[in-house]
Structure formats: structure tokens, C-alpha cells
Design a protein around this motif. Structure first.
Motif, PDB file in Angstrom:
ATOM      1  N   LEU A   9       0.815  -1.216   0.000  1.00 36.82           N
ATOM      2  CA  LEU A   9       0.000   0.000   0.000  1.00 36.82           C
ATOM      3  C   LEU A   9       0.850   1.268   0.000  1.00 36.82           C
ATOM      4  N   ALA A  10       2.015   1.225   0.638  1.00 34.39           N
ATOM      5  CA  ALA A  10       2.845   2.426   0.775  1.00 34.39           C
ATOM      6  C   ALA A  10       3.166   3.076  -0.573  1.00 34.39           C
ATOM      7  N   PRO A  11       3.733   2.334  -1.560  1.00 40.25           N
ATOM      8  CA  PRO A  11       4.013   2.978  -2.852  1.00 40.25           C
ATOM      9  C   PRO A  11       2.748   3.395  -3.598  1.00 40.25           C
ATOM     10  N   VAL A  12       1.643   2.683  -3.364  1.00 42.63           N
ATOM     11  CA  VAL A  12       0.382   3.059  -4.009  1.00 42.63           C
ATOM     12  C   VAL A  12      -0.072   4.438  -3.516  1.00 42.63           C
ATOM     13  N   LEU A  13      -0.023   4.643  -2.199  1.00 45.58           N
ATOM     14  CA  LEU A  13      -0.417   5.935  -1.635  1.00 45.58           C
ATOM     15  C   LEU A  13       0.513   7.049  -2.107  1.00 45.58           C
ATOM     16  N   LEU A  14       1.817   6.760  -2.161  1.00 47.64           N
ATOM     17  CA  LEU A  14       2.766   7.781  -2.601  1.00 47.64           C
ATOM     18  C   LEU A  14       2.572   8.096  -4.082  1.00 47.64           C
ATOM     19  N   ALA A  15       2.247   7.084  -4.884  1.00 45.89           N
ATOM     20  CA  ALA A  15       1.958   7.334  -6.300  1.00 45.89           C
ATOM     21  C   ALA A  15       0.682   8.167  -6.445  1.00 45.89           C
ATOM     22  N   ALA A  16      -0.327   7.869  -5.610  1.00 49.44           N
ATOM     23  CA  ALA A  16      -1.559   8.667  -5.631  1.00 49.44           C
ATOM     24  C   ALA A  16      -1.273  10.119  -5.238  1.00 49.44           C
ATOM     25  N   PHE A  17      -0.331  10.308  -4.314  1.00 45.17           N
ATOM     26  CA  PHE A  17       0.068  11.659  -3.928  1.00 45.17           C
ATOM     27  C   PHE A  17       0.660  12.406  -5.124  1.00 45.17           C
ATOM     28  N   VAL A  18       1.505  11.731  -5.888  1.00 50.13           N
ATOM     29  CA  VAL A  18       2.119  12.364  -7.062  1.00 50.13           C
ATOM     30  C   VAL A  18       1.045  12.748  -8.078  1.00 50.13           C
ATOM     31  N   VAL A  19       0.099  11.836  -8.337  1.00 49.06           N
ATOM     32  CA  VAL A  19      -0.994  12.133  -9.274  1.00 49.06           C
ATOM     33  C   VAL A  19      -1.815  13.318  -8.781  1.00 49.06           C
ATOM     34  N   HIS A  20      -2.103  13.335  -7.489  1.00 52.57           N
ATOM     35  CA  HIS A  20      -2.875  14.433  -6.892  1.00 52.57           C
ATOM     36  C   HIS A  20      -2.155  15.772  -7.057  1.00 52.57           C
ATOM     37  N   GLU A  21      -0.867  15.792  -6.775  1.00 55.04           N
ATOM     38  CA  GLU A  21      -0.097  17.041  -6.887  1.00 55.04           C
ATOM     39  C   GLU A  21      -0.025  17.518  -8.334  1.00 55.04           C
ATOM     40  N   ARG A  22       0.110  16.588  -9.264  1.00 51.56           N
ATOM     41  CA  ARG A  22       0.122  16.980 -10.676  1.00 51.56           C
ATOM     42  C   ARG A  22      -1.216  17.596 -11.088  1.00 51.56           C
ATOM     43  N   GLY A  23      -2.306  17.015 -10.569  1.00 43.72           N
ATOM     44  CA  GLY A  23      -3.621  17.570 -10.861  1.00 43.72           C
ATOM     45  C   GLY A  23      -3.767  18.982 -10.317  1.00 43.72           C
ATOM     46  N   ARG A  24      -3.284  19.217  -9.112  1.00 44.37           N
ATOM     47  CA  ARG A  24      -3.333  20.564  -8.536  1.00 44.37           C
ATOM     48  C   ARG A  24      -2.485  21.537  -9.340  1.00 44.37           C
TER      49      ARG A  24
END
Length: 472
Positions: free
Chosen positions: A237-252
Motif C-alpha cells: 500500500l505504501a508505494p500506491v499511496l505515494l503514487a496517488a500523492f504524485v498524481v494528486h499534486e500533478r492535478g493541482r
């Protein structure tokens, strides 16, 4: 808003007193860990959480705390953070179980993360850029003093059983100091805000912290639980959450919103290398001090006071090389960082020979390795921020500095989780604590070498002007 006269000086004294309280709290706990274990019958995992839980929640709150101060007023958030930190210290001092103490330490870290960013923010608001160097110099001296005072005071409180409180005194000492800081803040610190405050990125914070926790939690709890299925699930789960963080920041970024972490900075080799240095070096240092304190007290019968004396040459050497590094950073920035990380690795390796070499270690015998490791700390911490920020655009300097500070705290949490897990697993497999320390310290050496390699990838550029070091 820039102030003048004695009012600014009085405000800075209050701010630095709070900074000293936080820094001392970070360094005072290690020498008390065996006493806490004996008193509260804690598990090994709970001991790790007492230290790593604080730095983890502190890291989680740093950026959000700074932005809340910009929005709501730095004085307001500073007072709220200090009051919460003081109450949490009181609660820690009367905690009746290991679980309760861990929960309180998590709360302490959160409140510290609200309190500490206001120190630098308020100084920047009160002083013109050309006036800040002197204040930063004083702040650096306070940092050094706290690093020396923490282990010694902790050792004195525990060994001297001050007022019959034992280890509880290391937390309760914050209470009168915190009350004094809150009173001083109400009377002396002016309210300042940012003209263009950025709103907190709540979802980004949750995803980033969740990713780190998903990595740290199974490392600390997994060994004692027998590495059940959920440990593997969390590691996935750890890399999944961190990857989701990257996607979220790119969207912002596409929507023009404020970012928790400007991802474009990672395209700069120097910045990315700096984060690797910060993460691995802090993991090395914090993990090393954690297992050393437990080993010398629980394994070789050192008193808490003697354990504090063991750390003293480390702190003194760090203070001495910090001064030298400040003078040399413009000429040899990345060389200092790489050399400092190497010295930390050498000091840790030398300590293996002293502690796990077959004969009982002494305070005098540990002076050499601790001084070498401490010298490495001073050579890394002062130049690293300057060298990394040298190639960062001025408009991103604040975010880059905040990111470095966050990685510093996250590295400490990971270091305790990784080095502590190896240490306690080795002890559980039948080794004595000296032997377990020897195994864990090799992990410390490896982390130091990783930091050294990354240090030599930093840009070899002369900073245009010294960048302020983060207080806390």
C-alpha cells in the motif's frame, strides 16, 4: 511587517525559547528509554514509537503548520501549538502505560509541527533580509545548546531521580517553560500574516503521510506480531499511496493550485540528491543514537547520566564542525556534505569495534567514535540546505526548504523503524545487546555511505547568499 528596537529582540527570545524546548525534547528522550521500559513495561515496538511517533507527526504537520500560520496569524498558531505541546508534555509526564505514552508523543509531535514553523516565519516578518543573518546565527547556537543539554539533562533527571519523578521529569520540565513561552508570546510577539497565504493541501498531506506510515508501521510492529499478512499488505500500500500523492499534486499543478510539494523540483539532480542525503543521513544518525542508548544502559549497565555523557562528544564535535562548515560552504559545499556523511559512517563503524568487540565499553572508550560521528553531523547539516537551494529558483525556495525539513523528520522516523527493527530482531534471535548493536550499526554505516554517495552528486555551485537554516 518589520519591527524595530527592543520589542523585536524580546519576541525573538520567546520564539527561541520555544525552539529550544522542542529541540531539547527531541534529544532528551533517548537516555530515558530503558527507564521508561522498566517503569511502564513497554514493548520494543512501543519504545520505537515513543521516539519515531514524535518525529513522524512533526513531519506531517510542518508544512501545514506553516501555512496555517500564514493564514490565521503566526502568533495565534504559535500560541496554540505551544499550549498544546505543553499540555501534551504534562500528560506524558503522568502517562500510566506504554500505549498512553505513545499516543501523547504523537500529539506532542503534531503541536510541535504547528509551533516550530512560526519561529522562522515570524523572524522573516520582523527583520529585513540583511538583518536576519545575526538572528539565524543565534538560532544555530540555540540548536547546538539544545543538542548538548538534552542528553545531559535527561541523564541528570533520570539518574538523580529529581523530585522522585525519574524519567517523568524529562517531560514535566516542559510545563513551566511552556507556560512562560505562552505568557511571553501573548505579551511580546506581534501578530503577522502572509499577504498571499496558501491554503493547506489536506488530501495531499493525508496521502503523503499515509504512504510513510504504511511503510513505517509494519517495520516497527511486524517483528513482534510475527510478520502477519497485513505487514505485506501495508508494504504494498505504501508505494500506491505515494503514487496517488504524485498524481494528486500533478492535478493541482494543472489547475494552478498551491502544491504541498512542487514536483518540478525533482527534475533537478541536485535537489533530488539533496533529499536522498537528508533522508538517509537522518535515518543513520537518529537510528544510531536510538540503539546506542538502549545498548549501553540495558546491555552494559550504564546509568542514564553516563549514557548522556556518551552523547556529549558527539554534540560538541557537531557544534565545532558546524562553525567550520559555515565558513567553508561557499568553497566546498558538496565536498563537506559527502565527507561529513563518510565521517558519520566511520564513527558508527568504529563504535561497533568498541561496543561489540568482546570487552565491555566505557564512556572514555566511546569518545573517539562519537566525536567522529558528531563531526560528520556538523559537516552535513550546515552546507546541505545552502548547496541544495543554490540551484532552486527563488520563488520555490520556501517550498524546497520545507521539503528538506520534512524529509529530515521522515528520515528520523524511518531510521528508528529500520535500525530499531534490525536491533530488536537480532536481540530476539539470541544475540546479546552488544552483538545486536553490532548488526544494527552496520545498517547505520550503510545509510551513511548512501548519504555520502548522494552528497557527491550535489551541484558544485557557489550559493549566491547563505540560506536560512530551519529552526527545529
Amino acid at each position: 511587517m518589520e519591527g524595530t528596537g527592543r520589542g523585536r529582540t524580546a519576541a525573538v527570545v520567546v520564539l527561541l525559547l520555544a525552539s529550544f524546548m522542542d529541540l531539547m525534547d527531541s534529544t532528551i528522550v533517548n537516555v530515558a528509554l530503558p527507564s521508561i521500559e522498566h517503569s511502564l513495561h513497554t514493548t520494543a515496538a512501543q519504545l520505537e514509537w515513543v521516539v519515531s511517533g514524535y518525529v513522524l507527526t512533526f513531519a506531517a504537520m510542518l508544512v501545514a503548520g506553516g501555512r496555517l500560520g500564514d493564514m490565521l496569524g503566526r502568533r495565534t498558531v504559535f500560541i496554540a501549538g505551544t499550549a498544546g505541546f505543553t499540555l501534551a508534555s504534562l500528560w506524558a509526564g503522568v502517562a500510566g502505560s506504554g500505549t498512553e505514552l505513545v499516543v501523547v508523543r504523537l500529539a506532542q509531535g503534531l503541536f510541535a509541527g504547528a509551533m516550530v514553523p512560526q519561529v522562522l516565519g515570524t523572524v522573516q516578518a520582523l527583520y529585513a533580509p540583511k538583518e536576519r543573518a545575526g538572528v539565524y546565527g543565534i538560532a544555530g547556537a540555540v540548536t547546538g545548546l539544545a543538542a548538548v543539554a538534552g542528553p545531559l539533562l535527561g541523564g541528570a533527571f533520570v539518574s538523580g531521580d529529581v523530585l522522585g519523578l525519574g524519567w517523568r521529569a524529562i517531560f514535566l520540565v516542559n510545563v513551566p517553560v511552556g507556560v512562560l513561552v505562552v505568557a511571553g508570546a501573548l505579551a511580546l510577539i506581534p501578530q503577522t500574516k502572509s499577504d498571499h497565504p496558501l491554503s493547506p493541501d489536506v488530501l495531499g498531506t493525508v496521502l503523503a503521510v499515509g504512504g510513510v506510515v504504511a511503510l513505517v508501521y509494519p517495520l516497527i510492529e511486524g517483528r513482534q506480531a510475527g510478520w502477519p499478512w497485513w505487514t505485506a499488505a501495508l508494504f504494498v500500500l505504501a508505494p500506491v499511496l505515494l503514487a496517488a500523492f504524485v498524481v494528486h499534486e500533478r492535478g493541482r499543478a494543472r489547475r494552478g493550485r498551491a502544491l504541498l510539494l512542487p514536483l518540478r523540483l525533482f527534475t533537478d539532480r541536485g535537489f533530488s540528491a539533496g533529499l536522498i542525503v537528508q533522508l538517509s543521513f537522518q535515518a543513520s544518525v537518529i537510528g544510531f543514537l536510538f540503539v546506542l542508548s538502549i545498548t549501553v544502559q540495558s546491555g552494559f549497565g550504564f546509568s542514564a547520566w553516563e549514557a548522556g555523557l556518551v552523547v556529549l562528544p558527539f554534540s560538541i564535535a557537531a557544534a565545532m564542525t558546524s562553525g567550520a562548515a559555515a565558513a567553508l560552504v561557499a568553497k566546498a559545499g558538496r565536498t563537506l556534505v559527502g565527507a561529513g556523511a563518510l565521517l558519520q559512517a566511520v564513527g558508527a563503524g568504529w563504535s561497533i569495534a568498541v561496543v561489540a568487540g568482546g570487552s565491555d565499553p566505557t564512556v572514555a572508550g566511546l569518545i573517539g567514535p562519537m566525536a567522529v560521528a558528531g563531526a560528520g553531523l556538523g559537516l552535513v547539516l550546515v552546507p546541505l540546505t545552502d548547496v541544495v537551494l543554490a540551484a532552486v529558483p527563488v520563488g520555490d525556495a520556501g517550498s524546497a526548504s520545507g521539503t528538506l525539513s520534512t524529509f529530515q523528520q521522515a528520515g528520523g522516523a524511518l531510521g528508528i523503524a529500520i535500525v530499531g527493527t534490525v536491533f530488536f530482531d537480532s536481540a530476539a534471535s539470541g544475540r546479546d545487546l552488544g552483538g545486536a548493536f553490532g548488526v544494527a550499526a552496520w545498517v547505520v554505516v550503510a545509510l551513511g555511505l548512501l548519504a555520502a554517495l548522494a552528497g557527491f552528486l550535489l551541484p558544485h555551485v557557489r550559493p549566491a547568499a547563505p540560506a536560512p537554516s530551519a529552526v527545529g
